[in-house]
Design a protein around this motif. Structure first.
Motif, PDB file in Angstrom:
ATOM      1  N   ILE A 111       0.840  -1.197   0.000  1.00 55.02           N
ATOM      2  CA  ILE A 111       0.000   0.000   0.000  1.00 55.02           C
ATOM      3  C   ILE A 111       0.881   1.254   0.000  1.00 55.02           C
ATOM      4  N   ALA A 112       0.297   2.350  -0.462  1.00 57.82           N
ATOM      5  CA  ALA A 112       0.972   3.648  -0.471  1.00 57.82           C
ATOM      6  C   ALA A 112       0.283   4.562   0.533  1.00 57.82           C
ATOM      7  N   VAL A 113       1.072   5.351   1.248  1.00 58.27           N
ATOM      8  CA  VAL A 113       0.560   6.166   2.356  1.00 58.27           C
ATOM      9  C   VAL A 113       0.110   7.536   1.859  1.00 58.27           C
ATOM     10  N   ALA A 114      -1.148   7.875   2.137  1.00 57.89           N
ATOM     11  CA  ALA A 114      -1.695   9.193   1.791  1.00 57.89           C
ATOM     12  C   ALA A 114      -1.999  10.022   3.038  1.00 57.89           C
ATOM     13  N   THR A 115      -1.676   9.504   4.203  1.00 60.71           N
ATOM     14  CA  THR A 115      -2.104  10.119   5.462  1.00 60.71           C
ATOM     15  C   THR A 115      -1.559  11.531   5.655  1.00 60.71           C
ATOM     16  N   SER A 116      -0.339  11.797   5.192  1.00 59.87           N
ATOM     17  CA  SER A 116       0.219  13.150   5.356  1.00 59.87           C
ATOM     18  C   SER A 116      -0.649  14.178   4.656  1.00 59.87           C
ATOM     19  N   TRP A 117      -1.082  13.857   3.441  1.00 65.40           N
ATOM     20  CA  TRP A 117      -1.913  14.789   2.681  1.00 65.40           C
ATOM     21  C   TRP A 117      -3.311  14.892   3.299  1.00 65.40           C
ATOM     22  N   GLU A 118      -3.802  13.782   3.795  1.00 68.10           N
ATOM     23  CA  GLU A 118      -5.126  13.753   4.426  1.00 68.10           C
ATOM     24  C   GLU A 118      -5.139  14.607   5.692  1.00 68.10           C
ATOM     25  N   THR A 119      -4.132  14.421   6.557  1.00 70.80           N
ATOM     26  CA  THR A 119      -4.101  15.170   7.818  1.00 70.80           C
ATOM     27  C   THR A 119      -3.798  16.645   7.585  1.00 70.80           C
ATOM     28  N   ALA A 120      -2.977  16.956   6.581  1.00 74.46           N
ATOM     29  CA  ALA A 120      -2.697  18.365   6.272  1.00 74.46           C
ATOM     30  C   ALA A 120      -3.963  19.073   5.805  1.00 74.46           C
ATOM     31  N   ALA A 121      -4.777  18.388   5.008  1.00 76.54           N
ATOM     32  CA  ALA A 121      -6.047  18.973   4.568  1.00 76.54           C
ATOM     33  C   ALA A 121      -6.978  19.178   5.761  1.00 76.54           C
TER      34      ALA A 121
ATOM     35  N   TRP B 212      -8.001  11.111  -3.299  1.00 77.98           N
ATOM     36  CA  TRP B 212      -8.097  10.208  -4.451  1.00 77.98           C
ATOM     37  C   TRP B 212      -6.883  10.380  -5.353  1.00 77.98           C
ATOM     38  N   GLY B 213      -6.490   9.298  -6.021  1.00 74.26           N
ATOM     39  CA  GLY B 213      -5.571   9.407  -7.152  1.00 74.26           C
ATOM     40  C   GLY B 213      -4.108   9.255  -6.827  1.00 74.26           C
ATOM     41  N   ASN B 214      -3.317  10.114  -7.453  1.00 75.51           N
ATOM     42  CA  ASN B 214      -1.862  10.061  -7.367  1.00 75.51           C
ATOM     43  C   ASN B 214      -1.431  10.877  -6.158  1.00 75.51           C
ATOM     44  N   ILE B 215      -1.093  10.210  -5.080  1.00 77.19           N
ATOM     45  CA  ILE B 215      -0.875  10.865  -3.789  1.00 77.19           C
ATOM     46  C   ILE B 215       0.126  12.007  -3.890  1.00 77.19           C
ATOM     47  N   THR B 216       1.272  11.751  -4.513  1.00 79.45           N
ATOM     48  CA  THR B 216       2.308  12.776  -4.607  1.00 79.45           C
ATOM     49  C   THR B 216       2.326  13.438  -5.985  1.00 79.45           C
TER      50      THR B 216
ATOM     51  N   VAL C  19      10.087  17.925   7.999  1.00 80.46           N
ATOM     52  CA  VAL C  19      11.353  17.479   8.586  1.00 80.46           C
ATOM     53  C   VAL C  19      11.301  16.026   9.035  1.00 80.46           C
ATOM     54  N   GLY C  20      10.180  15.375   8.849  1.00 86.11           N
ATOM     55  CA  GLY C  20      10.119  13.955   9.184  1.00 86.11           C
ATOM     56  C   GLY C  20       9.018  13.589  10.149  1.00 86.11           C
ATOM     57  N   MET C  21       8.569  14.544  10.970  1.00 89.05           N
ATOM     58  CA  MET C  21       7.572  14.225  11.975  1.00 89.05           C
ATOM     59  C   MET C  21       6.250  13.799  11.336  1.00 89.05           C
ATOM     60  N   LEU C  22       5.766  14.564  10.339  1.00 87.45           N
ATOM     61  CA  LEU C  22       4.493  14.246   9.702  1.00 87.45           C
ATOM     62  C   LEU C  22       4.558  12.945   8.890  1.00 87.45           C
ATOM     63  N   PRO C  23       5.569  12.755   8.025  1.00 85.05           N
ATOM     64  CA  PRO C  23       5.649  11.474   7.304  1.00 85.05           C
ATOM     65  C   PRO C  23       5.784  10.275   8.237  1.00 85.05           C
ATOM     66  N   ALA C  24       6.534  10.428   9.329  1.00 79.23           N
ATOM     67  CA  ALA C  24       6.693   9.324  10.281  1.00 79.23           C
ATOM     68  C   ALA C  24       5.368   8.996  10.947  1.00 79.23           C
ATOM     69  N   HIS C  25       4.648  10.033  11.346  1.00 78.67           N
ATOM     70  CA  HIS C  25       3.330   9.827  11.966  1.00 78.67           C
ATOM     71  C   HIS C  25       2.383   9.150  10.983  1.00 78.67           C
ATOM     72  N   ALA C  26       2.468   9.528   9.701  1.00 79.48           N
ATOM     73  CA  ALA C  26       1.591   8.942   8.683  1.00 79.48           C
ATOM     74  C   ALA C  26       1.841   7.446   8.537  1.00 79.48           C
ATOM     75  N   VAL C  27       3.102   7.049   8.446  1.00 78.46           N
ATOM     76  CA  VAL C  27       3.448   5.629   8.321  1.00 78.46           C
ATOM     77  C   VAL C  27       3.005   4.866   9.566  1.00 78.46           C
ATOM     78  N   ALA C  28       3.284   5.425  10.740  1.00 78.26           N
ATOM     79  CA  ALA C  28       2.917   4.764  11.994  1.00 78.26           C
ATOM     80  C   ALA C  28       1.407   4.595  12.107  1.00 78.26           C
TER      81      ALA C  28
ATOM     82  N   ILE D 119     -13.299   6.719   7.455  1.00 78.89           N
ATOM     83  CA  ILE D 119     -12.682   6.533   6.138  1.00 78.89           C
ATOM     84  C   ILE D 119     -11.205   6.884   6.215  1.00 78.89           C
ATOM     85  N   ILE D 120     -10.367   5.996   5.667  1.00 83.00           N
ATOM     86  CA  ILE D 120      -8.928   6.217   5.604  1.00 83.00           C
ATOM     87  C   ILE D 120      -8.520   6.154   4.136  1.00 83.00           C
ATOM     88  N   SER D 121      -7.667   7.081   3.703  1.00 82.31           N
ATOM     89  CA  SER D 121      -7.210   7.075   2.315  1.00 82.31           C
ATOM     90  C   SER D 121      -5.841   6.421   2.224  1.00 82.31           C
ATOM     91  N   VAL D 122      -5.717   5.388   1.386  1.00 76.41           N
ATOM     92  CA  VAL D 122      -4.418   4.781   1.084  1.00 76.41           C
ATOM     93  C   VAL D 122      -4.393   4.378  -0.382  1.00 76.41           C
TER      94      VAL D 122
END
Length: 475
Positions: free
Chosen positions: A281-291, A312-316, A374-383, A398-401
């Motif tokens: 799976i690919a992680v979209a949580t950073s974009w979801e939480t930022a929104a 939806w779609g191409n996360i990055t 700096v890493g905090m948000l991407p790390a939180h997203a993966v976790a 609903i969770i987006s991945v």
């Protein structure tokens, strides 16, 4: 003291000594027995080791000795079955009266019992084996922030131990060693060990989880966009081969980072046909939480009350931030309700112009924000995604991945596409029951086309495509 009997599980002579020992123990109040069987394949090595340790000479099954507890547990060798029979007759006056055929039956039963016990012990041990977690591009800041989250019990629970393996290039070895030393000094109770690796052949050995953090630094003036895509594809092709060779068959792969998150997941599946597609799976949580954070600031409310924003779609790349299913909990408005009372987000934002201007502009620049994470948000997203995967997502949320499309929502098959899912019982399910309108359907078709183009370029089937990171679309 205690009399110890050890022999091959299928040995009739051991069975004969065992019967006599049971008889003595049942009839003599101070006679204690400890019996140990060994699998036939392991017997000779075990016998050699125990004799070498105690200075004994013995070559057959069984071997019998006395543990003299009042002398510090020093073992006194009695010998084999004949030696024990003589010992029993001389000291206790017992002589066994057992037929040889019965000994063979008992030996067969001993062997089957031994195999069953070994199997049960292995199953019990497997429950306590630490999860083997591998992180690629481990010198990235996100990895540094991720390690405490993986090791403190927040992700896998307070009873699951983890072993973390950091993988990167030889040039990053010093950084990896520094991370290892610091993590060891923190003495996490659930961290069995942490190690650094730079040799490609040893990557992903016995991996349960692989977190792919690899990124490419986009500079379209220096290199063409197609070259970046093919660079990503080559990295993932190498990883896929190593995953198939070294990782466990049920390994779970998470694609994260700031660039080509969907494509990395797609290429790992494409080049690793034995890797289970549902386990990538690919992680979209950073974009979801930022929104969600942008929306909560606009509404002056706790961001935890903003739910069901869909990426939806191409996360990055080009993605679609969908607010049509978004809900608010605990919003301080004219109407009040219990904590579990939801309100449609779009009904609470009366300034529709803001959604199509400031909010859309903020989401369109998210990729540039990403370069400053700096890493905090991407790390939180993966976790967060790992915690949901292993322990379930909040009921009904609903969770987006990014997952492999199988035609859900009329999206083209064979690409990793971010869509709404829910996690339960160690797996995920696409929420296909969600209704989408014709406009949304048309947008999803455009997003799927971009991802198909990326995949074709990666596979060298076409040479050109539109520039990376087209504007985000929001409703």
């Amino acid at each position: 003291g205690v009399t110890v009997f050890t022999g091959r599980a299928d040995c009739p002579r051991y069975a004969k000594a065992e019967l006599l020992a049971d008889h003595l123990q049942a009839n003599l109040p101070h006679f204690r027995v400890h019996k140990i069987t060994q699998h036939p394949d392991k017997w000779e090595q075990w016998l050699h080791d125990i004799c070498e340790k105690n200075g004994w000479e013995h070559t057959q099954s069984p071997i019998v000795w006395r543990e003299l507890l009042d002398r510090g547990g020093k073992g006194l060798l009695l010998g084999g079955v004949d030696d024990f029979l003589e010992y029993a007759q001389r000291y206790y006056g017992f002589t066994p009266m057992t037929l040889s055929e019965e000994m063979l039956d008992i030996a067969e039963e001993n062997l089957q019992a031994h195999i069953e016990i070994e199997k049960e012990e292995e199953e019990i041990k497997s429950l306590f084996k630490p999860l083997q977690v591998w992180i690629t591009s481990a010198s990235a800041p996100a990895c540094y922030q991720l390690i405490p989250l993986l090791a403190n019990g927040e992700v896998f629970g307070m009873t699951t131990e983890v072993s973390i393996h950091l993988f990167d290039t030889e040039q990053c070895k010093e950084v990896l060693c520094g991370i290892v030393m610091e993590a060891e000094d923190m003495a996490f109770p659930l961290l069995c060990n942490i190690s650094e690796h730079t040799e490609r052949d040893e990557a992903f050995i016995q991996a349960d989880i692989i977190i792919v953090l690899d990124d490419v630094l986009l500079n379209c003036e220096a290199h063409s966009f197609e070259n970046y895509i093919r660079e990503v594809s080559e990295i993932c092709e190498a990883y896929a081969s190593l995953i198939e060779k070294n990782a466990k068959s049920g390994v779970r792969v998470i694609s994260s980072g700031q660039t080509f998150v969907n494509l990395k997941a797609t290429m790992i599946m494409t080049h690793g046909p034995s890797i289970k597609p549902e386990n990538v799976i690919a992680v979209a949580t950073s974009w979801e939480t930022a929104a969600k954070a942008t929306l909560s600031r606009k509404l002056h409310m706790n961001v935890g009350g903003v739910k069901d924003v869909i990426v939806w779609g191409n996360i990055t790349g080009s993605n679609y931030i969908d607010l049509s299913h978004a809900k608010l909990y605990g919003y301080d408005g004219a109407l009040w309700g219990p904590p579990n009372f939801p309100r449609p987000l779009l009904n609470m934002i009366y300034d529709s112009e803001w959604i199509h201007s400031e909010f859309q502009s903020a989401q369109s620049s998210l990729s540039s924000w990403g370069r400053h994470w700096v890493g905090m948000l991407p790390a939180h997203a993966v976790a967060t995604v790992l915690r949901y995967w292993y322990r379930g997502s909040p009921p009904g949320e609903i969770i987006s991945v990014g997952v492999l499309s199988k035609g859900q929502f009329c999206i083209s098959e064979g690409i990793v596409f971010s869509m709404p899912v829910m996690f339960q019982n160690g797996s995920w399910k696409v929420m296909t029951e969600l209704e989408i309108n014709e406009t949304t359907q048309e947008v999803l078709g455009c997003l799927a086309h971009e991802l198909l183009q990326e995949k074709l370029v990666a596979l060298k089937e076409i040479k050109e495509m539109q520039p990376y990171g087209a504007d985000k679309i929001t409703s």
